[in-house]
Design an enzyme around this catalytic site. Structure first.
Site, PDB file in Angstrom:
ATOM      1  N   LYS A   1      -7.052  14.834  -4.636  1.00  0.00           N
ATOM      2  CA  LYS A   1      -6.089  14.871  -5.741  1.00  0.00           C
ATOM      3  C   LYS A   1      -5.475  16.270  -5.889  1.00  0.00           C
ATOM      4  CE  LYS A   1      -5.178  11.921  -8.116  1.00  0.00           C
ATOM      5  NZ  LYS A   1      -4.093  10.914  -7.964  1.00  0.00           N
TER       6      LYS A   1
ATOM      7  N   SER B   1       0.843  -1.190   0.000  1.00  0.00           N
ATOM      8  CA  SER B   1       0.000   0.000   0.000  1.00  0.00           C
ATOM      9  C   SER B   1       0.878   1.240   0.000  1.00  0.00           C
ATOM     10  CB  SER B   1      -0.903   0.003   1.237  1.00  0.00           C
ATOM     11  OG  SER B   1      -1.502   1.270   1.432  1.00  0.00           O
TER      12      SER B   1
ATOM     13  N   THR C   1     -27.278  10.281 -15.374  1.00  0.00           N
ATOM     14  CA  THR C   1     -27.580  11.072 -14.174  1.00  0.00           C
ATOM     15  C   THR C   1     -28.184  12.443 -14.492  1.00  0.00           C
ATOM     16  OG1 THR C   1     -25.300  11.893 -14.123  1.00  0.00           O
ATOM     17  CG2 THR C   1     -25.798   9.922 -12.823  1.00  0.00           C
TER      18      THR C   1
ATOM     19  N   LYS D   1     -10.871  16.287 -12.039  1.00  0.00           N
ATOM     20  CA  LYS D   1     -11.742  16.514 -10.876  1.00  0.00           C
ATOM     21  C   LYS D   1     -11.037  17.286  -9.772  1.00  0.00           C
ATOM     22  CE  LYS D   1     -14.584  12.452 -11.847  1.00  0.00           C
ATOM     23  NZ  LYS D   1     -14.042  12.299 -13.209  1.00  0.00           N
TER      24      LYS D   1
ATOM     25  N   ARG E   1     -25.376  12.190  -8.852  1.00  0.00           N
ATOM     26  CA  ARG E   1     -24.958  11.515  -7.628  1.00  0.00           C
ATOM     27  C   ARG E   1     -24.197  12.491  -6.733  1.00  0.00           C
ATOM     28  NH1 ARG E   1     -21.724   6.669 -10.298  1.00  0.00           N
ATOM     29  NH2 ARG E   1     -20.952   8.485 -11.437  1.00  0.00           N
TER      30      ARG E   1
END
Length: 655
Positions: free
Chosen positions: A426, A346, A477, A414, A557
């Site tokens: 991010k 990880s 959406t 994003k 969403r």
């Protein structure tokens, strides 16, 4: 009646069919001789001369033996091509020679024109018989095959035509091509038509599938063709790309439904070989998140550049196993000596990162490991921050500690004015890179920001495909939502090239082309399957009289934006690559950022969502969440990391 006769012929044994052909060829050769004699002598008096028939019988025997030895009777009639005429022509030549020799033996005086006419008639009749039989056996009525129109009459179209004639699923009924030089010609027994006749051809032939046989056509031209065919409500399939055919990954007959990738792909720009190899060739390269969509494609593109070692750092065991097996096979195929090293771990485990970088003396890192699915991170806020923010901090600090030369962060559109936690994390990762690039570090840090990758895990395209194949409904959406899209291979190549241009702290932005309306994409995908989409108010509503597959708008969403952006400011600068720009973005001094990260880490360990929200608003992220209240599925449960990993990371944040 005719179809039943053909069906009965199909049932005959192979030896019986060959025997039938021998009888028919004997009859046709005899008829050709009689016709030639009748025309040459202008009478039938020759029929009373026994020697004439002796010459004919000798010629027939010699000709049939020649046909047999040349393999004419080993050919399956329904699969013959124009090459069979060479065999028939050689047999006709034997017929003439044997007839002339028999005439001398039996002392028969033959007019000079008779052998020539005999050869021509034998060639035409025996050849004509084969092609008539082929046409009858290929008729779809008694093979129950699907009639199709082939778009593209070039070399690929001819190969596909022959391949389909060998199969039992499709039968070609027409050819279409844009080139005027091919139109009105006959290829493989089918006339080549212009594209504006397709609607008429569909009505005339009953075709319900169009096959695109243009493996080398540009993506823009393919989009134009598919867009023109969409409203015909036919299923549109295509042959594989020329690169896959040449490499042996696919056959020309491996048909697939035209995909959204075919619609969204754009004309490629050849990558700069110098930039591709600058930070990769002969070096030790590490990719974090190597099993993900962009990470795995980065590994493929990196391997082509022949690094000395490629370290695959991945948390998912299955993803690591899959990409390691693929790359090892690819290395063997490319005959490259790159050592592929799979490491389970990880990015939150700083000790594991340090041990990996130190053990293999990593020189270049591409950091692609991140939680990227917006709705999931919205409900798993703490873990999303731990992974995307503090995981990035851990790998950056490890890279600096052990002298990694180049570090490239894979960012996202994003991160620009984020409305969700994933985008905010991010953007913080970008701030960490920027802050550490200004400390006189020997490591060159750069960031590459781009939009959606086609067919990546969680992408809207695989979801639409699954919904269409399940019969619907297709869920969108919002009617106005749009997104940028790029193929995985193009994104990976541009990331590598952008990283090679980094001067330290550069934020690179990829030219994603024009944004795509998701509603238009959903409707187009349904039409590619030959379906008629129609709108409904809720997913359970079915109105079969309105069309074939329902499309429903479900609402945005949590955390989802209507429009994505690539730039915080409006001052992009060009680079030496036409699809890579640099942006001058807001940054923070290292000590200020580290103090904020210290508070963020404490808030995450305490699962204090209000404090987390406040810190995200305090940082220069332009964070504007769509929901006023942040939530985590674990609520206020203690989610702090345990043991040495926690101690190490916390200590590093505070230094």
């Amino acid at each position: 009646m005719f179809s039943s006769y053909i069906a009965e012929l199909f049932k005959l044994s192979r030896s019986t069919k060959v025997g039938l052909l021998l009888v028919l060829d004997t009859f046709l050769i005899s008829l050709s001789f009689i016709s030639a004699m009748a025309l040459g002598l202008e009478s039938l008096d020759f029929a009373m001369q026994p020697a004439i028939w002796g010459s004919l019988i000798s010629s027939i025997i010699a000709t049939l033996l020649a046909f047999w030895s040349l393999g004419l009777y080993r050919v399956v009639v329904r699969f013959i091509t124009g090459k069979i005429l060479v065999t028939v022509g050689m047999g006709a030549l034997v017929a003439v020679i044997s007839l002339y020799a028999a005439g001398l033996f039996f002392d028969v005086s033959l007019p000079r024109s008779v052998p020539i006419m005999f050869a021509v008639f034998s060639f035409l009749s025996v050849g004509f018989l084969r092609f008539v039989a082929r046409t009858c056996f290929r008729t779809p009525n008694h093979l129950n095959r699907i009639p199709v129109i082939i778009y593209g009459a070039g070399e690929a179209g001819l190969q596909l035509l022959n391949a389909l004639f060998h199969g039992r699923e499709y039968v070609p009924v027409a050819l279409v091509d844009d080139r005027h030089s091919l139109q009105d010609l006959s290829i493989g027994g089918l006339r080549v038509n212009s594209a504006n006749k397709i609607r008429h051809l569909v009505r005339e032939t009953g075709a319900n599938v169009i096959l695109l046989a243009m493996p080398s056509v540009s993506p823009s031209r393919r989009r134009e063709i598919v867009s023109a065919l969409e409203d015909l409500h036919l299923e549109i399939k295509t042959i594989p790309s020329m690169s896959n055919i040449v490499s042996g990954k696919a056959r020309i007959s491996d048909l697939r439904t035209v995909s959204a990738e075919d619609l969204l792909g754009r004309d490629p720009i050849l990558p700069d070989p110098e930039l591709l190899g600058k930070n990769v060739t002969g070096r030790v390269v590490m990719v974090s998140g190597a099993g993900g969509s962009i990470g795995s494609e980065l590994c493929r593109q990196i391997l082509i550049q022949n690094p000395s070692s490629l370290v695959l750092y991945e948390l998912s065991e299955f993803a690591l196993y899959t990409i390691e097996a693929e790359l090892s096979s690819m290395a063997t195929r490319l005959n490259c000596q790159t050592k592929v090293i799979p490491i389970l771990g990880s990015v939150q485990n700083s000790r594991r990162l340090e041990a990996t970088i130190k053990a293999f003396q990593v020189q270049t890192i591409y950091h692609a490991a991140a939680y990227k699915h917006v709705p999931l991170v919205e409900e798993n806020v703490v873990e999303g921050i731990q992974n995307n923010v503090f995981g990035t901090l851990a790998i950056i600090l490890a890279a600096q500690k052990f002298g990694v030369e180049n570090f490239t962060l894979i960012s996202t559109d994003k991160a620009v004015r984020p409305t969700n936690v994933m985008g905010a994390t991010k953007r913080i990762a970008e701030l960490i890179c920027q802050a550490h690039s200004r400390e006189g570090s020997p490591t060159i840090f750069s960031m590459v920001r781009f939009g959606n990758v086609l067919d990546s895990s969680g992408s809207v395209i695989p979801r639409f495909r699954a919904q269409i194949e399940a019969g619907g409904p297709v869920t969108v959406t919002h009617k106005d939502i749009n997104r940028y899209f790029m193929t995985t291979s193009e994104a990976a190549q541009l990331v590598i090239q952008a990283g090679a241009m980094g001067q330290n702290g550069d934020v690179f932005v990829l030219d994603m082309g024009e944004p795509v309306k998701i509603m238009d994409l959903a409707l187009s995908m349904a039409k590619l399957y030959g379906l008629v989409p129609y709108m409904v108010d809720h997913p359970d509503q079915i109105l079969p009289d309105n069309g074939d597959i329902p499309v429903c708008i479900t609402g945005l969403r949590k955390g989802e934006k209507l429009y994505e952006e690539l730039l915080i400011g409006n001052n992009p600068a060009p680079t030496k690559h036409p699809r890579i720009m640099t942006a001058s973005e807001v940054s923070l001094p290292r000590d200020v950022l580290m103090a904020a990260l210290d508070r963020l880490l404490q808030a995450c360990e305490a699962s204090d969502l209000p404090i987390i929200t406040a810190i995200l608003h305090q940082l220069p992220l332009d964070y504007a969440p769509s929901s006023t209240e942040m939530s985590d599925l674990l609520g206020g449960a203690d989610q702090g990391t345990e043991g040495q990993r926690k101690v190490n990371l916390k200590a590093r944040v505070r230094t």
